[in-house]
Design an enzyme around this catalytic site. Structure first.
Site, PDB file in Angstrom:
ATOM      1  N   TYR A 236       0.856  -1.205   0.000  1.00 53.10           N
ATOM      2  CA  TYR A 236       0.000   0.000   0.000  1.00 53.10           C
ATOM      3  C   TYR A 236       0.887   1.247   0.000  1.00 53.10           C
ATOM      4  O   TYR A 236       1.078   1.875   1.049  1.00 53.10           O
ATOM      5  CB  TYR A 236      -0.900   0.009   1.234  1.00 53.10           C
ATOM      6  CG  TYR A 236      -1.674  -1.273   1.494  1.00 53.10           C
ATOM      7  CD1 TYR A 236      -2.702  -1.673   0.645  1.00 53.10           C
ATOM      8  CD2 TYR A 236      -1.377  -2.067   2.608  1.00 53.10           C
ATOM      9  CE1 TYR A 236      -3.418  -2.842   0.890  1.00 53.10           C
ATOM     10  CE2 TYR A 236      -2.090  -3.240   2.854  1.00 53.10           C
ATOM     11  CZ  TYR A 236      -3.101  -3.617   1.992  1.00 53.10           C
ATOM     12  OH  TYR A 236      -3.802  -4.768   2.247  1.00 53.10           O
TER      13      TYR A 236
ATOM     14  N   SER B 242      -7.028   6.425   4.232  1.00 49.25           N
ATOM     15  CA  SER B 242      -7.756   7.289   5.155  1.00 49.25           C
ATOM     16  C   SER B 242      -7.806   6.783   6.599  1.00 49.25           C
ATOM     17  O   SER B 242      -7.303   7.430   7.512  1.00 49.25           O
ATOM     18  CB  SER B 242      -9.168   7.486   4.614  1.00 49.25           C
ATOM     19  OG  SER B 242      -9.979   8.104   5.543  1.00 49.25           O
TER      20      SER B 242
ATOM     21  N   ASP C 122      -6.349   4.248   7.927  1.00 45.06           N
ATOM     22  CA  ASP C 122      -5.004   3.908   8.395  1.00 45.06           C
ATOM     23  C   ASP C 122      -4.355   5.143   9.012  1.00 45.06           C
ATOM     24  O   ASP C 122      -3.761   5.081  10.099  1.00 45.06           O
ATOM     25  CB  ASP C 122      -4.127   3.420   7.235  1.00 45.06           C
ATOM     26  CG  ASP C 122      -4.632   2.134   6.607  1.00 45.06           C
ATOM     27  OD1 ASP C 122      -5.748   2.159   6.060  1.00 45.06           O
ATOM     28  OD2 ASP C 122      -3.931   1.103   6.670  1.00 45.06           O
TER      29      ASP C 122
ATOM     30  N   GLN D 127     -13.720   5.995   3.847  1.00 51.90           N
ATOM     31  CA  GLN D 127     -13.461   4.894   4.789  1.00 51.90           C
ATOM     32  C   GLN D 127     -14.007   5.277   6.168  1.00 51.90           C
ATOM     33  O   GLN D 127     -14.421   6.421   6.364  1.00 51.90           O
ATOM     34  CB  GLN D 127     -11.949   4.615   4.860  1.00 51.90           C
ATOM     35  CG  GLN D 127     -11.471   3.604   3.823  1.00 51.90           C
ATOM     36  CD  GLN D 127     -10.077   3.086   4.129  1.00 51.90           C
ATOM     37  OE1 GLN D 127      -9.227   3.837   4.576  1.00 51.90           O
ATOM     38  NE2 GLN D 127      -9.841   1.812   3.871  1.00 51.90           N
TER      39      GLN D 127
ATOM     40  N   GLY E 194     -13.656  -0.739   5.151  1.00 48.66           N
ATOM     41  CA  GLY E 194     -12.327  -1.117   5.635  1.00 48.66           C
ATOM     42  C   GLY E 194     -12.209  -2.616   5.873  1.00 48.66           C
ATOM     43  O   GLY E 194     -11.120  -3.152   5.947  1.00 48.66           O
TER      44      GLY E 194
ATOM     45  N   ASP F 262     -12.881  -5.227   3.879  1.00 43.30           N
ATOM     46  CA  ASP F 262     -13.225  -5.370   2.466  1.00 43.30           C
ATOM     47  C   ASP F 262     -14.047  -6.598   2.089  1.00 43.30           C
ATOM     48  O   ASP F 262     -15.090  -6.487   1.473  1.00 43.30           O
ATOM     49  CB  ASP F 262     -11.932  -5.392   1.632  1.00 43.30           C
ATOM     50  CG  ASP F 262     -11.104  -4.130   1.821  1.00 43.30           C
ATOM     51  OD1 ASP F 262     -11.486  -3.267   2.626  1.00 43.30           O
ATOM     52  OD2 ASP F 262     -10.063  -4.027   1.155  1.00 43.30           O
TER      53      ASP F 262
ATOM     54  N   GLU G 249       0.306  -7.568   9.196  1.00 45.67           N
ATOM     55  CA  GLU G 249      -0.961  -6.940   8.808  1.00 45.67           C
ATOM     56  C   GLU G 249      -2.141  -7.603   9.543  1.00 45.67           C
ATOM     57  O   GLU G 249      -3.070  -6.932   9.994  1.00 45.67           O
ATOM     58  CB  GLU G 249      -1.116  -7.059   7.289  1.00 45.67           C
ATOM     59  CG  GLU G 249      -2.247  -6.243   6.699  1.00 45.67           C
ATOM     60  CD  GLU G 249      -2.326  -6.410   5.175  1.00 45.67           C
ATOM     61  OE1 GLU G 249      -1.525  -7.199   4.619  1.00 45.67           O
ATOM     62  OE2 GLU G 249      -3.188  -5.757   4.561  1.00 45.67           O
TER      63      GLU G 249
HETATM   64  C1  2M8 Z   1      -7.136  -2.983   2.734  1.00 41.78           C
HETATM   65  O1  2M8 Z   1      -7.901  -2.425   1.672  1.00 41.78           O
HETATM   66  C2  2M8 Z   1      -7.302  -2.030   0.432  1.00 41.78           C
HETATM   67  C3  2M8 Z   1      -8.359  -1.255  -0.332  1.00 41.78           C
HETATM   68  O2  2M8 Z   1      -8.706  -0.111   0.416  1.00 41.78           O
HETATM   69  C4  2M8 Z   1      -6.813  -3.210  -0.385  1.00 41.78           C
HETATM   70  O3  2M8 Z   1      -7.154  -4.361  -0.075  1.00 41.78           O
HETATM   71  O4  2M8 Z   1      -6.076  -2.985  -1.361  1.00 41.78           O
HETATM   72  C5  2M8 Z   1      -8.053  -3.045   3.966  1.00 41.78           C
HETATM   73  O5  2M8 Z   1      -7.491  -3.845   4.978  1.00 41.78           O
HETATM   74  C6  2M8 Z   1      -8.332  -1.630   4.481  1.00 41.78           C
HETATM   75  O6  2M8 Z   1      -9.033  -1.665   5.697  1.00 41.78           O
HETATM   76  C7  2M8 Z   1      -7.042  -0.829   4.668  1.00 41.78           C
HETATM   77  O7  2M8 Z   1      -7.360   0.504   4.973  1.00 41.78           O
HETATM   78  C8  2M8 Z   1      -6.153  -0.876   3.426  1.00 41.78           C
HETATM   79  C9  2M8 Z   1      -4.759  -0.269   3.657  1.00 41.78           C
HETATM   80  O8  2M8 Z   1      -4.170  -0.816   4.820  1.00 41.78           O
HETATM   81  O9  2M8 Z   1      -5.956  -2.233   2.989  1.00 41.78           O
END
Ligand code: 2M8
Length: 439
Positions: free
Chosen positions: A30, A35, A37, A109, A166, A168, A397
């Protein structure tokens, strides 16, 4: 590992993920700003360096849209445009009037940011007052957007994409997602980079991703306006609403500090709490359930259904939720944090993301709730589980909810960020009775 070493390691992860004004959730998986996070990360920075916490929240709010929405992702222009899917060329915020100059996604989020701002302020109150004056209008506009444009007409706010929760791929969204027809072919022109970093058995399936993409495409075609026909997916998430009410309470405190009226915020918080109790709380099941687009309860026990504990609730409801988390579905213990989904549920999966694995942020929310209600024994147990997980496996994570084995990426920011908070708020152990030597 000693507490001081754990705290130092947590701060090192945050510093390693710091990127000029914000902290990435993970360098590899990521690489932009997310947001909710950022809100949890700011709470961690409040302990290590409140200045970083203030910048974290202010950089996010700098990307707020004219209509008040605080975007789920703020893209870093210094990162390759295709480093994360879906990236800025998929969302196309630059084509939308009212979107900020910095490119972002078009959804939101869970709104836990006002709460984070209050915690950052408390860590450095003198400096913080000016900070609160700066962020208050944006935080209020964030809530106004949700209450105006996302109201379900009956006291709660809706989410219009599973990513907005959040959580997902939570089983709570399965039934609503089946309404979305999308062929995995829609993914043909795209590459899922998540699968480069994490095993496919841990991530949402291709069928889920096809639907996620299709939902965004329709919303995007409507210019991200919340108008009839724009939303393929509509649901009410108890966690999202509980955090909105909890953040309204925080806004009331912020308003007090900076001389703004606090009463409207308390009224809003109370109204959302009452609607959650009336509509999502199921007395028989003793749990808060999500609602589908028609307002019917979705009877899946997810950890988000324990999140309303952060609010002022009747004692019998608190007792029921605590009994539920201590029973077989969530199996509260001092080694592994709470599973994201019912260990006995039909859709339970030990590895797949939000369908079972234990996450630090959701357990932290439940912990705050237990503390609010004076449930110190259960709070101490949950805190011990969270600290045990990160001590044994590092700032992963998420964790296998049965064995505690670390899963997902390492050096994950919110797992690191909330650790100093757990260490700082650990109650002093009760004094042990002195042994009186026999005379
Ligand atoms: C995860 O979500 C993202 C999309 O927003 C993804 O899977 O690519 C979820 O765990 C979400 O809650 C979190 O905010 C994000 C970044 O850590 O990853």
């Amino acid at each position: 590992m000693r507490d001081a070493d754990l705290r130092r390691e947590a701060t090192a992860v945050l510093l390693g993920n710091w990127e000029r004004g914000h902290t990435v959730p993970s360098r590899r998986l990521y690489p932009h700003q997310w947001s909710w996070d950022s809100a949890f990360i700011a709470i961690g920075w409040a302990h290590a360096s409140p200045g970083h916490g203030r910048r974290e929240l202010e950089s996010l709010l700098a990307a707020q849209w004219a209509d008040g929405r605080v975007p789920q992702i703020v893209f870093n222009p210094a990162v390759a445009r295709d480093a994360y899917f879906p990236g800025p060329d998929f969302w196309r915020s630059r084509d939308v009037p009212g979107a900020p100059r910095r490119e972002t996604s078009g959804i939101v989020q869970p709104p836990v940011h006002a709460r984070a701002a209050l915690e950052v302020h408390r860590a450095a109150p003198t400096l913080g007052r000016r900070f609160l004056r700066r962020v208050y209008p944006g935080l209020k506009a964030q809530h106004d957007y949700l209450l105006r444009h996302r109201s379900d007409g009956d006291g709660l706010v809706t989410i219009v994409h599973p990513w907005e929760s959040g959580q997902d791929n939570s089983p709570a969204w399965d039934a609503e997602l089946t309404r979305v027809t999308a062929d995995v072919e829609v993914l043909a022109g795209h590459r899922r980079h998540d699968l480069d970093h994490v095993d496919a058995t841990e991530r949402p399936t291709a069928a889920d991703y096809a639907r996620y993409v299709a939902i965004v495409e329709t919303y995007r075609d409507h210019g991200y306006r919340d108008e009839p026909g724009a939303h393929h997916f509509v649901a009410v998430d108890p966690l999202f609403n509980a955090l909105l009410a909890w953040s309204e309470e925080a806004l009331a405190e912020i308003a007090d500090v900076i001389g703004e009226p606090s009463e409207p915020h308390l009224e809003r918080a109370g109204a959302i709490r009452d609607a959650l109790l009336a509509r999502c709380y199921d007395r028989g099941a003793q749990h808060f359930f999500a609602l589908d687009r028609h307002g019917a309860r979705v009877p899946e026990h997810c950890v988000g259904g324990l999140a309303p504990l952060v609010l002022d609730l009747p004692t019998d409801v608190v007792d029921a939720l605590v009994a539920g988390m201590s029973g077989p579905r969530f199996a509260l213990n001092d080694r592994v944090p709470l599973p994201s989904y019912d260990l006995t549920g039909p859709a339970f999966d030990t590895t797949r993301y939000w369908r079972g694995p234990a996450w630090i942020n959701t357990s932290w929310l439940v912990l705050r709730g237990l503390e609010r209600h004076g449930r110190h024994t259960e709070a101490a147990t949950l805190r011990a589980a969270m600290l045990n997980a990160v001590r044994q496996e590092g700032f992963r994570e998420y964790f296998d909810p049965r064995t505690g084995a670390g899963r997902g990426v390492a050096d994950f920011s919110w797992s690191a960020a909330l650790t100093p908070d757990l260490l700082a708020t650990a109650p002093t152990p009760a004094p042990r009775p002195l042994t009186v030597a026999p005379s």
